[in-house]
Write an enzyme that holds these catalytic residues in place. Structure first.
Site, PDB file in Angstrom:
ATOM      1  N   ASP A   9       0.870  -1.169   0.000  1.00  0.00           N
ATOM      2  CA  ASP A   9       0.000   0.000   0.000  1.00  0.00           C
ATOM      3  C   ASP A   9       0.912   1.224   0.000  1.00  0.00           C
ATOM      4  OD1 ASP A   9      -2.395   1.602   0.397  1.00  0.00           O
ATOM      5  OD2 ASP A   9      -1.715   1.815   2.469  1.00  0.00           O
ATOM      6  N   ASP A  11      -0.044   5.213   0.950  1.00  0.00           N
ATOM      7  CA  ASP A  11      -0.229   6.146   2.058  1.00  0.00           C
ATOM      8  C   ASP A  11      -0.329   5.396   3.386  1.00  0.00           C
ATOM      9  OD1 ASP A  11      -0.935   8.919   0.677  1.00  0.00           O
ATOM     10  OD2 ASP A  11      -1.943   7.333  -0.445  1.00  0.00           O
ATOM     11  N   ASP A 171      -1.667  -0.951   5.930  1.00  0.00           N
ATOM     12  CA  ASP A 171      -1.905  -0.352   7.246  1.00  0.00           C
ATOM     13  C   ASP A 171      -3.363  -0.287   7.637  1.00  0.00           C
ATOM     14  OD1 ASP A 171      -2.295   1.714   5.193  1.00  0.00           O
ATOM     15  OD2 ASP A 171      -2.584   3.067   6.882  1.00  0.00           O
TER      16      ASP A 171
END
Length: 224
Positions: A9, A11, A171
């Protein structure tokens, strides 16, 4: 060497973009005299792309906007965000060293993000990191996106990878849910934008720092 692919991922996982996302979001709010959102609210705003972030911010400020107005704000956000890249955005501690270590073992890297693809590509170029990733897909690259597992699977295909030799690092719930949907093992990181503890999302592994991202860990998770 195994042809292992790690899909990241962006961001909150690869890059800490929090301050720049917040700056561009609050710039949009300021144009209609709305109070800025606070840093602590970012975890409930980020994860589904800029339009969703704007919509959630307007909801927090009890402001209704039409689809047409939302499109205008999206263009304003993209313009402000793009012009100010890379701003304060930086790779998380230990990432560069981890990529170097893993490349020696033949591991390759890709990015699967819900961020608009053009913004994701521009950010990685501005940070001088584009050449380290063999594929990048964004939230508008297909007609689906995370938590739909097809987003990861299509990223793997573009990277000429194999699903059974791929692991994803993320995240948030979108990342972990997408890996479960795709049948791909996952590693969660607790330093990103999740509004719940990463352990509650039940990834296959957790690292608190990129020093912990080792070839041995990846092999163990792939062989579970």
């Amino acid at each position: 060497m195994d042809d292992i692919l790690i899909v990241f991922d962006l961001d909150g996982t690869l890059i800490d973009t929090s301050h720049d996302l917040l700056d561009s979001l609050n710039f949009c709010l300021s144009t209609i005299d709305l109070e800025p959102v606070e840093y602590g609210q970012l975890s409930v705003l980020v994860g589904q792309g800029a339009k969703a972030m704007l919509t959630r911010a307007f909801d927090i400020r009890s402001k209704s906007v039409s689809d047409s107005e939302l499109n205008d704000f999206f263009e304003l956000f993209v313009s402000h965000y793009g012009k100010n890249m890379p701003g304060k955005s930086r790779a998380y501690d230990g990432l560069d060293e981890a990529l170097e270590r893993l490349q020696i073992d033949g591991v390759r890297f890709a990015i699967c993000t819900n961020k608009h693809e053009s913004l994701a590509r521009l950010l990685m170029e501005k940070l001088g990191m584009s050449d380290q990733f063999v594929a990048l897909t964004g939230g508008n690259s297909f007609s689906f996106r995370k938590p739909d597992g097809r987003h990861i699977l299509e990223t793997i295909k573009l990277a000429n990878g194999k699903p059974d030799r791929t692991i994803m690092i993320g995240d948030s719930i979108n990342d972990i849910a997408a890996t479960k949907d795709a049948g791909i093992p996952s590693i969660g990181v607790p330093f990103g934008f999740s509004d719940v503890p990463i352990a509650d999302l039940k990834p296959d592994g957790i690292i608190s720092h990129y020093d912990e991202l080792t070839y041995q860990l990846i092999i163990e998770l792939l062989n579970k």
